[in-house]
Design an enzyme around this catalytic site. Structure first.
Site, PDB file in Angstrom:
ATOM      1  N   LYS A 114      74.431  38.194 140.484  1.00  0.00           N
ATOM      2  CA  LYS A 114      73.123  37.788 140.999  1.00  0.00           C
ATOM      3  C   LYS A 114      72.092  37.891 139.879  1.00  0.00           C
ATOM      4  O   LYS A 114      71.686  38.980 139.489  1.00  0.00           O
ATOM      5  CB  LYS A 114      72.681  38.676 142.160  1.00  0.00           C
ATOM      6  N   GLU A 136      71.728  50.929 134.831  1.00  0.00           N
ATOM      7  CA  GLU A 136      70.982  50.949 133.566  1.00  0.00           C
ATOM      8  C   GLU A 136      69.528  50.724 133.951  1.00  0.00           C
ATOM      9  O   GLU A 136      69.155  49.614 134.329  1.00  0.00           O
ATOM     10  CB  GLU A 136      71.460  49.836 132.633  1.00  0.00           C
ATOM     11  N   CYS A 173      64.101  47.754 128.045  1.00  0.00           N
ATOM     12  CA  CYS A 173      64.258  49.143 128.519  1.00  0.00           C
ATOM     13  C   CYS A 173      64.344  50.118 127.345  1.00  0.00           C
ATOM     14  O   CYS A 173      64.091  51.303 127.515  1.00  0.00           O
ATOM     15  CB  CYS A 173      65.458  49.267 129.436  1.00  0.00           C
ATOM     16  N   GLY A 197      67.933  47.225 135.844  1.00  0.00           N
ATOM     17  CA  GLY A 197      66.604  46.900 136.354  1.00  0.00           C
ATOM     18  C   GLY A 197      65.758  48.148 136.459  1.00  0.00           C
ATOM     19  O   GLY A 197      65.962  49.114 135.717  1.00  0.00           O
ATOM     20  N   SER A 198      64.836  48.138 137.404  1.00  0.00           N
ATOM     21  CA  SER A 198      63.879  49.244 137.503  1.00  0.00           C
ATOM     22  C   SER A 198      64.530  50.486 138.124  1.00  0.00           C
ATOM     23  O   SER A 198      65.479  50.387 138.904  1.00  0.00           O
ATOM     24  CB  SER A 198      62.691  48.811 138.358  1.00  0.00           C
ATOM     25  N   THR A 199      63.989  51.637 137.785  1.00  0.00           N
ATOM     26  CA  THR A 199      64.498  52.889 138.343  1.00  0.00           C
ATOM     27  C   THR A 199      64.320  52.895 139.865  1.00  0.00           C
ATOM     28  O   THR A 199      65.180  53.385 140.603  1.00  0.00           O
ATOM     29  CB  THR A 199      63.792  54.082 137.674  1.00  0.00           C
ATOM     30  N   GLU A 200      63.217  52.316 140.332  1.00  0.00           N
ATOM     31  CA  GLU A 200      62.947  52.300 141.772  1.00  0.00           C
ATOM     32  C   GLU A 200      64.046  51.542 142.538  1.00  0.00           C
ATOM     33  O   GLU A 200      64.589  52.039 143.535  1.00  0.00           O
ATOM     34  CB  GLU A 200      61.592  51.619 141.977  1.00  0.00           C
ATOM     35  N   GLY A 216      67.006  50.827 141.365  1.00  0.00           N
ATOM     36  CA  GLY A 216      68.262  51.547 141.106  1.00  0.00           C
ATOM     37  C   GLY A 216      68.478  52.662 142.116  1.00  0.00           C
ATOM     38  O   GLY A 216      69.597  52.870 142.606  1.00  0.00           O
ATOM     39  N   GLU A 227      56.772  53.780 132.259  1.00  0.00           N
ATOM     40  CA  GLU A 227      57.322  52.622 131.547  1.00  0.00           C
ATOM     41  C   GLU A 227      56.285  51.498 131.650  1.00  0.00           C
ATOM     42  O   GLU A 227      55.842  51.161 132.743  1.00  0.00           O
ATOM     43  CB  GLU A 227      58.640  52.188 132.184  1.00  0.00           C
TER      44      GLU A 227
HETATM   45  P1  NDP Z   1      63.809  44.914 139.627  1.00  0.00           P
HETATM   46  O1  NDP Z   1      64.499  46.199 139.411  1.00  0.00           O
HETATM   47  O2  NDP Z   1      63.107  44.670 140.904  1.00  0.00           O
HETATM   48  O3  NDP Z   1      64.863  43.676 139.483  1.00  0.00           O
HETATM   49  C1  NDP Z   1      66.110  43.753 138.853  1.00  0.00           C
HETATM   50  C2  NDP Z   1      67.153  42.989 139.667  1.00  0.00           C
HETATM   51  O4  NDP Z   1      67.366  43.657 140.926  1.00  0.00           O
HETATM   52  C3  NDP Z   1      66.735  41.563 140.039  1.00  0.00           C
HETATM   53  O5  NDP Z   1      67.878  40.727 140.023  1.00  0.00           O
HETATM   54  C4  NDP Z   1      66.210  41.729 141.444  1.00  0.00           C
HETATM   55  O6  NDP Z   1      66.224  40.535 142.194  1.00  0.00           O
HETATM   56  C5  NDP Z   1      67.184  42.752 142.001  1.00  0.00           C
HETATM   57  N1  NDP Z   1      66.700  43.485 143.177  1.00  0.00           N
HETATM   58  C6  NDP Z   1      65.426  43.738 143.551  1.00  0.00           C
HETATM   59  N2  NDP Z   1      65.403  44.446 144.707  1.00  0.00           N
HETATM   60  C7  NDP Z   1      66.698  44.655 145.060  1.00  0.00           C
HETATM   61  C8  NDP Z   1      67.319  45.332 146.147  1.00  0.00           C
HETATM   62  N3  NDP Z   1      66.627  45.954 147.102  1.00  0.00           N
HETATM   63  N4  NDP Z   1      68.672  45.348 146.207  1.00  0.00           N
HETATM   64  C9  NDP Z   1      69.406  44.745 145.258  1.00  0.00           C
HETATM   65  N5  NDP Z   1      68.870  44.079 144.213  1.00  0.00           N
HETATM   66  C10 NDP Z   1      67.533  44.039 144.093  1.00  0.00           C
HETATM   67  O7  NDP Z   1      62.840  44.676 138.436  1.00  0.00           O
HETATM   68  P2  NDP Z   1      61.473  43.800 138.467  1.00  0.00           P
HETATM   69  O8  NDP Z   1      61.828  42.435 138.109  1.00  0.00           O
HETATM   70  O9  NDP Z   1      60.748  43.953 139.755  1.00  0.00           O
HETATM   71  O10 NDP Z   1      60.623  44.516 137.351  1.00  0.00           O
HETATM   72  C11 NDP Z   1      59.775  45.598 137.696  1.00  0.00           C
HETATM   73  C12 NDP Z   1      59.807  46.662 136.630  1.00  0.00           C
HETATM   74  O11 NDP Z   1      61.138  47.139 136.492  1.00  0.00           O
HETATM   75  C13 NDP Z   1      59.437  46.205 135.247  1.00  0.00           C
HETATM   76  O12 NDP Z   1      58.072  46.174 135.054  1.00  0.00           O
HETATM   77  C14 NDP Z   1      60.117  47.253 134.410  1.00  0.00           C
HETATM   78  O13 NDP Z   1      59.325  48.405 134.345  1.00  0.00           O
HETATM   79  C15 NDP Z   1      61.379  47.538 135.168  1.00  0.00           C
HETATM   80  N6  NDP Z   1      62.545  46.773 134.670  1.00  0.00           N
HETATM   81  C16 NDP Z   1      63.412  47.389 133.846  1.00  0.00           C
HETATM   82  C17 NDP Z   1      64.469  46.683 133.321  1.00  0.00           C
HETATM   83  C18 NDP Z   1      65.438  47.300 132.397  1.00  0.00           C
HETATM   84  O14 NDP Z   1      66.027  46.597 131.590  1.00  0.00           O
HETATM   85  N7  NDP Z   1      65.659  48.588 132.501  1.00  0.00           N
HETATM   86  C19 NDP Z   1      64.672  45.263 133.595  1.00  0.00           C
HETATM   87  C20 NDP Z   1      63.706  44.713 134.516  1.00  0.00           C
HETATM   88  C21 NDP Z   1      62.691  45.465 135.001  1.00  0.00           C
HETATM   89  P3  NDP Z   1      64.984  39.484 142.221  1.00  0.00           P
HETATM   90  O15 NDP Z   1      64.072  39.839 141.096  1.00  0.00           O
HETATM   91  O16 NDP Z   1      65.663  38.186 142.064  1.00  0.00           O
HETATM   92  O17 NDP Z   1      64.346  39.634 143.552  1.00  0.00           O
END
Ligand code: NDP
Length: 451
Positions: free
Chosen positions: A152, A227, A261, A205-208, A210, A354
């Protein structure tokens, strides 16, 4: 339908079908149906197919790089490097199917040995900052170990993943082994996390999010690797090559417009070298070329979205202590100029959270102990750098900093052949290198009685 926006122009780049829960279920069903045959492919043949994926990606590297540069707003030179890494990841893991070794263990009355089994269907959920290359870090070891996958991509950046799904068929992979579902995290992502036929989720993705994934996966005792975010420190001692450290510092935090990150968004400088370091840092920040991602000379593009720009701007209010501000284009596009904050205190928001944008905070420290304490004063633990000419100090500090990846007199974090991942709330599990295979296999112990 899902409108994909080009961040440098704010115009629509493409319109693709937005998948939902039904498409996610169908993709899992396809992956499940393809699994028995894929895990049974002879190791040498699976290796050959992974090598073919590397070849096909390399043949289409320029097309993929332009797509990624436009969709993610990253400089074309960076996007080319990322596509090179995608091919390298598949080439590296093409060596894995024939090297998934087990152990033989001395026991009484027979023979005991271990084998590594694939997990089944693996869900890969990836972000928008390095869309295809982060997917490749997961796809390579997952496929090498005999799993089938549902990928995804982030809704903001689905284009290279969708193209990749076509290219793997061209490479000769059987239908159903790699499935891409472009839909929202709140529906498609959640469904993959909850689906009883998905054995594991690999997430970046984000810690939240995760945290929510780890909680959701608990229901079905899914394997999870995470990660997540970072707040990495770039620690500069007075005995370092200060010019080299200052020249490299902007790239370490403004690369990918800070949406990384591993961004070194805290620079810790030994107090007696602070003035010299800042004097060398200023021209390096002003020299960062911010502009059109497709321009060969561009070093930093726009942020991914208006929302991200708003979030980053909140770290630089009108009364922020801006020590240096670089340049950024005016007009359409989610631009944000590289910004250095100094002086700041350890409790300031820009030091604790972050930022995920081109903003860096510079803090002084007195001695080695305080440098280590400041570097570790965060919920995160992903990456970091140490600049010093004292080898023993470099090793002491490297062992004391609580992060998964560190570099000395360099700001690199990621290599295909070395493990990558976080301590603390930066996540768990390791990607890349030999260690990634552990996260896509189960160890099975078999005892064969010999009367
Ligand atoms: P997210 O963690 O929301 O998104 C990462 C992935 O997770 C996307 O594919 C997203 O889908 C998906 N996702 C979102 N909610 C859910 C859920 N409940 N269950 C399963 N999958 C989900 O990152 P954001 O794009 O919102 O970015 C927000 C912040 O996160 C950034 O400002 C940064 O601080 C941090 N971040 C860190 C990253 C890293 O490399 N460590 C990468 C990206 C963000 P979709 O977006 O398609 O809805």
């Amino acid at each position: 339908m899902l409108e994909v926006i080009e961040p440098a122009t704010e115009r629509t780049l493409a319109t693709v079908r937005r998948a939902g829960v039904e498409e996610a279920d169908a993709a899992v069903a396809r992956a499940r149906a393809a699994y028995p045959a894929w895990r049974a492919v002879a190791p040498a043949d699976r290796a050959r197919l992974l090598g073919r994926i590397a070849d096909v990606v390399a043949e289409h590297a320029e097309e993929l790089a332009v797509l990624e540069a436009r969709n993610a707003g990253k400089p074309i030179s960076d996007a080319r490097g990322e596509m090179g890494m995608v091919a390298d990841v598949f080439r590296y893991y093409a060596g894995a199917p024939e090297r998934l070794l087990g152990d033989t263990i001395p026991v009484t009355g027979g023979h005991a040995f271990t084998v590594r089994e694939p997990l089944g269907v693996v869900g890969l959920i990836v972000p928008w900052n390095f869309p295809l290359v982060i997917a490749a870090w997961k796809l390579g070891p997952a496929l090498a170990a005999g799993n089938t996958v549902v990928l995804k991509p982030a809704e903001l950046t689905p284009l290279t993943a969708l193209r990749f799904a076509e290219l793997v068929l061209e490479a000769g992979l059987p239908e159903g082994v790699v499935n891409v579902v472009a839909g929202p995290g709140s529906t498609v992502g959640r469904r993959l996390v909850e689906h009883p036929d998905v054995a594991k989720i690999a997430f970046t993705g984000s810690t939240e999010v995760g945290r929510a994934i780890a909680a959701g996966a608990a229901e079905t005792i899914k394997r999870v690797t995470l990660e997540l975010g970072g707040k990495s420190a770039n620690v500069v001692f007075a005995d370092a090559d200060l010019d080299a450290a200052a020249a490299a510092a902007p790239g370490a935090v403004f690369g990918n417009a800070g949406q990384d990150c591993c961004a070194r968004s805290r620079i810790l400088v030994e107090a007696r070298a602070l003035d010299d370091f800042m004097a060398a840092l200023e021209p390096a920040v002003r020299a960062v070329r911010v502009g059109d991602p497709l321009d060969e000379s561009t070093e930093m593009g726009p942020l991914i979205s208006a929302g991200q720009r708003e979030a980053v701007a909140s770290f630089v209010p009108d009364d922020a202590p801006v020590a240096v501000r670089g340049s950024a284009p005016a007009g359409p596009g989610y631009w944000f100029a590289p910004t250095v904050l100094c002086p700041v205190g350890p409790a300031d928001r820009a030091v604790r959270e972050e930022i995920f944008g081109p903003v860096v905070a510079v803090l002084p420290f007195r001695d080695e102990d305080e440098a280590i304490a400041l570097a570790n004063d965060t919920i995160y633990g992903l990456s970091g750098s140490i600049w010093t000419r004292d080898g023993a100090r470099a090793l002491r500090v490297a062992r004391a900093i609580e992060t998964g990846v560190l570099s000395v007199n360099s700001n690199t974090s990621v290599r295909v052949s070395t493990p990558f991942g976080g301590f603390k709330q930066s996540g768990y599990g390791r990607e890349l290198g030999p260690h990634a295979l552990d996260a896509y296999t189960e160890v099975k112990s078999i005892y064969y009685a010999v009367p």
